[in-house]
Every structure is written in structure tokens, then in C-alpha cells.
Design a protein around this motif. Sequence first.
Motif, PDB file in Angstrom:
ATOM      1  N   PRO A 261       0.802  -1.234   0.000  1.00  0.00           N
ATOM      2  CA  PRO A 261       0.000   0.000   0.000  1.00  0.00           C
ATOM      3  C   PRO A 261       0.833   1.281   0.000  1.00  0.00           C
ATOM      4  N   TYR A 262       2.126   1.189   0.308  1.00  0.00           N
ATOM      5  CA  TYR A 262       2.940   2.396   0.443  1.00  0.00           C
ATOM      6  C   TYR A 262       3.971   2.544  -0.671  1.00  0.00           C
ATOM      7  N   LEU A 263       4.019   1.603  -1.589  1.00  0.00           N
ATOM      8  CA  LEU A 263       5.019   1.676  -2.649  1.00  0.00           C
ATOM      9  C   LEU A 263       4.765   2.840  -3.590  1.00  0.00           C
ATOM     10  N   GLY A 264       3.521   3.182  -3.839  1.00  0.00           N
ATOM     11  CA  GLY A 264       3.204   4.300  -4.714  1.00  0.00           C
ATOM     12  C   GLY A 264       3.153   5.632  -4.033  1.00  0.00           C
ATOM     13  N   LEU A 265       3.415   5.672  -2.717  1.00  0.00           N
ATOM     14  CA  LEU A 265       3.387   6.912  -1.933  1.00  0.00           C
ATOM     15  C   LEU A 265       2.060   7.649  -2.081  1.00  0.00           C
ATOM     16  N   ASP A 266       0.997   6.876  -2.076  1.00  0.00           N
ATOM     17  CA  ASP A 266      -0.351   7.443  -2.191  1.00  0.00           C
ATOM     18  C   ASP A 266      -1.017   7.401  -0.816  1.00  0.00           C
ATOM     19  N   PRO A 267      -1.227   8.560  -0.177  1.00  0.00           N
ATOM     20  CA  PRO A 267      -1.844   8.559   1.165  1.00  0.00           C
ATOM     21  C   PRO A 267      -3.223   7.909   1.197  1.00  0.00           C
TER      22      PRO A 267
ATOM     23  N   PRO B 202      -6.549  14.925   9.571  1.00  0.00           N
ATOM     24  CA  PRO B 202      -6.080  16.160   8.917  1.00  0.00           C
ATOM     25  C   PRO B 202      -5.290  17.074   9.842  1.00  0.00           C
ATOM     26  N   GLU B 203      -5.479  16.963  11.158  1.00  0.00           N
ATOM     27  CA  GLU B 203      -4.728  17.824  12.073  1.00  0.00           C
ATOM     28  C   GLU B 203      -3.260  17.412  12.182  1.00  0.00           C
ATOM     29  N   PHE B 204      -2.893  16.279  11.591  1.00  0.00           N
ATOM     30  CA  PHE B 204      -1.492  15.842  11.571  1.00  0.00           C
ATOM     31  C   PHE B 204      -1.074  15.629  10.114  1.00  0.00           C
ATOM     32  N   PRO B 205      -0.812  16.706   9.371  1.00  0.00           N
ATOM     33  CA  PRO B 205      -0.529  16.563   7.934  1.00  0.00           C
ATOM     34  C   PRO B 205       0.762  15.825   7.631  1.00  0.00           C
ATOM     35  N   THR B 206       1.672  15.751   8.593  1.00  0.00           N
ATOM     36  CA  THR B 206       2.943  15.059   8.339  1.00  0.00           C
ATOM     37  C   THR B 206       2.898  13.585   8.732  1.00  0.00           C
ATOM     38  N   LYS B 207       1.754  13.089   9.155  1.00  0.00           N
ATOM     39  CA  LYS B 207       1.702  11.705   9.641  1.00  0.00           C
ATOM     40  C   LYS B 207       2.051  10.708   8.549  1.00  0.00           C
ATOM     41  N   TYR B 208       1.602  10.947   7.325  1.00  0.00           N
ATOM     42  CA  TYR B 208       1.875   9.973   6.273  1.00  0.00           C
ATOM     43  C   TYR B 208       3.377   9.862   6.019  1.00  0.00           C
ATOM     44  N   ALA B 209       4.076  10.993   5.957  1.00  0.00           N
ATOM     45  CA  ALA B 209       5.518  10.961   5.731  1.00  0.00           C
ATOM     46  C   ALA B 209       6.219  10.238   6.877  1.00  0.00           C
ATOM     47  N   MET B 210       5.776  10.503   8.114  1.00  0.00           N
ATOM     48  CA  MET B 210       6.377   9.825   9.264  1.00  0.00           C
ATOM     49  C   MET B 210       6.074   8.331   9.233  1.00  0.00           C
TER      50      MET B 210
END
Length: 264
Positions: A53-59, A68-76
Motif C-alpha cells: 500500500p505504500y510503494l506508490g506513496l499514495d496517502p 487532517p490535524e497531523f498533515p505530516t503523519k503519512y511521511a512519518m
Amino acid sequence: MTQNLERAGTPAPAPPPSSPPPPAGPPDRRGVRVWMILLVLSTVAVFAYVLPPYLGLDPAKATVPLPPEFPTKYAMLVGHILFGSIAMVTMCLQVWPWLRREHPAIHRRSGRLYVFAGVLPSVVLSFYLLVTSFGGPGWVGRASLAALWFITTLVGYVRARQRRYQEHRRFMIYSFALTMEALSGRLLANGLMLAMGMTPGEIPTEQAAAMMTAAEASAWLGWVVNLMIAAWWLDGRGSRRKPGAKTKAGTGTVRGPAATAPSS
């Protein structure tokens, strides 16, 4: 009769001394090969389950909520998975007896990767992820896992730098057990859901309470059981230690044939 009395008073001859135990045979290389094959297959299975699910870097394909209150969560989250994957690959190298015995330099370098490019950054990012899901199902269990994973790995590395290799191996085996929670935790979570009549990934609203129970249980059992197995294995190894090995009191270093020097 006198001869009979003399014979009666004569002590019985001492039995011949027992022969020394046979020397320990060579390690069961076939068993080691089977163990390493199972470990590699388990690691590949975790990658096949977690990474797609994370190979395409699609949130939108993330398997965890992204508030939405943690916009950097996906990168982390992606960073946590990346560093965790490095930890699992280098872990396989660390526990490979042949590599540790024949190529100690590679063992040390892969150990540093395991610590500084795998476990420690993965744990740091997991603390951020825990903040974003504070109070959710299994939160306390996962926080305890992250703290213990950090402590056992760091202490194991420090013990290697201090040349206290017996303690180094003990703490690294505990770190290995916690790393394997990536497999055991998922197996337990999915197994508990199936046992409760739920399909993982498709949880009806009326079964939310049962899902939370399964998540809470797996968040603890996934690593507690691993640590118990590791402690049992270490105690068994200690009871079979060769008689010539002596441990310095308070240092954990070993002198004798049982001494090893696998430093990370």
C-alpha cells in the motif's frame, strides 16, 4: 575360616572411574539452516503484507487513519516502515551464525545499520505516530513495545562497545524478539479477528467493540510472548554452557571456550 574372615573384612575394590562425557558434537547445521530459512520467509511475508500500500506513496492507500490535524503523519509513517524494513533485513544478518563466526566485520557493520538505520529511527518515528493516535485501541501496548525496543537495542549496542559480549547478546536477542512483533502482532490480530467472526479490513460498526478488544490483546501479546520465548531460550542456553566458561562477577564477560565477540 580365617581366610573367610579376612575376605569379609577386606573392602570391596573401588569401581573403575567413569569415562569422561563425550565431547560436544558439531552444531546442528541442518537445524540452523531450517531456522534461517524460516526467518527469511517470515521477513518476506511481512514485507508482502505491509509494503504494497505504500510503494506508490499514495496517502489514500494508507492502512491507518490519517487525521487532517497531523498533515505530516503519512511521511512519518512511510519513514517508520522504511527504517523498520531495514531493521528486519539487518536482523537476519545479525542472527546468522555462519556470518557472525566467519565474517565478524560484516556482522559489526550490519549491526550498526540495525541500530542506527533501523531500530532507533523507526522507534523515534513510532513515538510521533503514537501521539497522533493517543488513546486508541492498543495504544499502551504499542507504546510499551516502542520503549522496550529502544532500550534493549541501545543497551545491547553499548554493551558491545564495552566488550561485555554476553550481555550484548542477551539484549540483542531481546531486541530481535521485539523486532519480530511485526510478524507475531499481525498474526495474532488477524487470528483474533477471524476467531471472533470478523474479516480483517472489513469490520461492521456493530463489531467495533470486538475489534478494539482484538487490537488491545494483540498489541500486548505480540511482543510479550516473543520476550517470554527469548527468555526461555536464553535460560536454556545458559544451563548448557560448557563447564570451562567462567563469568566475571558484575561484568558479564566470559573467559573460556564459550566466549564470543559479536559486536554491533
